[in-house]
Design a protein around this motif. Sequence first.
Motif, PDB file in Angstrom:
ATOM      1  N   PRO A  51       9.669  -0.843  11.625  1.00 53.27           N
ATOM      2  CA  PRO A  51       8.309  -0.926  11.077  1.00 53.27           C
ATOM      3  C   PRO A  51       7.283  -0.117  11.868  1.00 53.27           C
ATOM      4  O   PRO A  51       6.205   0.162  11.377  1.00 53.27           O
ATOM      5  N   GLU A  52       7.591   0.280  13.099  1.00 59.94           N
ATOM      6  CA  GLU A  52       6.652   1.055  13.900  1.00 59.94           C
ATOM      7  C   GLU A  52       6.795   2.559  13.696  1.00 59.94           C
ATOM      8  O   GLU A  52       5.976   3.325  14.204  1.00 59.94           O
ATOM      9  N   VAL A  53       7.831   2.994  13.011  1.00 64.84           N
ATOM     10  CA  VAL A  53       8.048   4.418  12.763  1.00 64.84           C
ATOM     11  C   VAL A  53       7.552   4.734  11.361  1.00 64.84           C
ATOM     12  O   VAL A  53       7.982   4.132  10.391  1.00 64.84           O
ATOM     13  N   ARG A  54       6.659   5.696  11.272  1.00 68.06           N
ATOM     14  CA  ARG A  54       6.102   6.085   9.969  1.00 68.06           C
ATOM     15  C   ARG A  54       6.341   7.575   9.765  1.00 68.06           C
ATOM     16  O   ARG A  54       5.783   8.398  10.473  1.00 68.06           O
ATOM     17  N   VAL A  55       7.168   7.901   8.799  1.00 67.04           N
ATOM     18  CA  VAL A  55       7.535   9.289   8.560  1.00 67.04           C
ATOM     19  C   VAL A  55       6.607   9.930   7.536  1.00 67.04           C
ATOM     20  O   VAL A  55       6.183  11.065   7.707  1.00 67.04           O
ATOM     21  N   THR A  56       6.277   9.200   6.495  1.00 66.96           N
ATOM     22  CA  THR A  56       5.454   9.790   5.442  1.00 66.96           C
ATOM     23  C   THR A  56       3.978   9.767   5.837  1.00 66.96           C
ATOM     24  O   THR A  56       3.534   8.943   6.644  1.00 66.96           O
ATOM     25  N   ARG A  57       3.220  10.651   5.254  1.00 64.93           N
ATOM     26  CA  ARG A  57       1.803  10.772   5.592  1.00 64.93           C
ATOM     27  C   ARG A  57       1.019   9.523   5.186  1.00 64.93           C
ATOM     28  O   ARG A  57       0.123   9.088   5.912  1.00 64.93           O
ATOM     29  N   GLU A  58       1.344   8.950   4.042  1.00 66.67           N
ATOM     30  CA  GLU A  58       0.636   7.759   3.584  1.00 66.67           C
ATOM     31  C   GLU A  58       0.807   6.601   4.563  1.00 66.67           C
ATOM     32  O   GLU A  58      -0.132   5.855   4.828  1.00 66.67           O
ATOM     33  N   ASN A  59       1.981   6.456   5.097  1.00 72.27           N
ATOM     34  CA  ASN A  59       2.213   5.376   6.054  1.00 72.27           C
ATOM     35  C   ASN A  59       1.528   5.650   7.390  1.00 72.27           C
ATOM     36  O   ASN A  59       1.079   4.723   8.058  1.00 72.27           O
ATOM     37  N   ARG A  60       1.468   6.914   7.801  1.00 68.01           N
ATOM     38  CA  ARG A  60       0.799   7.246   9.059  1.00 68.01           C
ATOM     39  C   ARG A  60      -0.703   7.014   8.964  1.00 68.01           C
ATOM     40  O   ARG A  60      -1.350   6.627   9.932  1.00 68.01           O
ATOM     41  N   ILE A  61      -1.290   7.255   7.804  1.00 66.37           N
ATOM     42  CA  ILE A  61      -2.730   7.066   7.617  1.00 66.37           C
ATOM     43  C   ILE A  61      -3.095   5.589   7.713  1.00 66.37           C
ATOM     44  O   ILE A  61      -4.198   5.244   8.136  1.00 66.37           O
ATOM     45  N   ALA A  62      -2.167   4.709   7.373  1.00 68.26           N
ATOM     46  CA  ALA A  62      -2.450   3.274   7.369  1.00 68.26           C
ATOM     47  C   ALA A  62      -2.801   2.746   8.752  1.00 68.26           C
ATOM     48  O   ALA A  62      -3.457   1.725   8.868  1.00 68.26           O
ATOM     49  N   GLY A  63      -2.369   3.416   9.818  1.00 64.13           N
ATOM     50  CA  GLY A  63      -2.685   2.972  11.170  1.00 64.13           C
ATOM     51  C   GLY A  63      -1.792   1.832  11.605  1.00 64.13           C
ATOM     52  O   GLY A  63      -0.679   1.668  11.140  1.00 64.13           O
ATOM     53  N   VAL A  64      -2.294   1.028  12.509  1.00 61.40           N
ATOM     54  CA  VAL A  64      -1.521  -0.093  13.052  1.00 61.40           C
ATOM     55  C   VAL A  64      -1.615  -1.269  12.091  1.00 61.40           C
ATOM     56  O   VAL A  64      -2.698  -1.735  11.769  1.00 61.40           O
ATOM     57  N   LEU A  65      -0.469  -1.722  11.646  1.00 58.21           N
ATOM     58  CA  LEU A  65      -0.416  -2.853  10.718  1.00 58.21           C
ATOM     59  C   LEU A  65       0.001  -4.110  11.464  1.00 58.21           C
ATOM     60  O   LEU A  65       0.830  -4.072  12.360  1.00 58.21           O
ATOM     61  N   GLU A  66      -0.556  -5.214  11.100  1.00 56.94           N
ATOM     62  CA  GLU A  66      -0.177  -6.510  11.675  1.00 56.94           C
ATOM     63  C   GLU A  66       0.829  -7.170  10.738  1.00 56.94           C
ATOM     64  O   GLU A  66       0.538  -8.160  10.095  1.00 56.94           O
TER      65      GLU A  66
END
Length: 91
Positions: free
Chosen positions: A40-55
């Motif tokens: 869950p801490e690895v974000r490959v796609t741009r949309e997931n990286r834009i989301a920032g830190v998720l709880e």
Amino acid sequence: MASSSVNRWLKPEVYPLFAAVGVAVGICGMQLIRNICTNPEVRVTRENRIAGVLENFEEGEKYAEHGLRKFVRNRSPQIMPSINKFFSDPN
């Protein structure tokens, strides 16, 4: 020249080395793919990286408590418990 190098490396004595290295590379590749696809801490796609830190603790718990860990959790930390019991039990 090429046949001499093939004859040098493809001897029956080298097969266990190739097997051990192949298994190690396979395990590393499997862990790499597992981390890229399900961590869950690895974000490959741009949309997931834009989301920032998720709880998202549920997703992290699901990743950490995988099937192998659940399988070995309540087991004895021995490789061969019946042989260990045979040699350590005085009865």
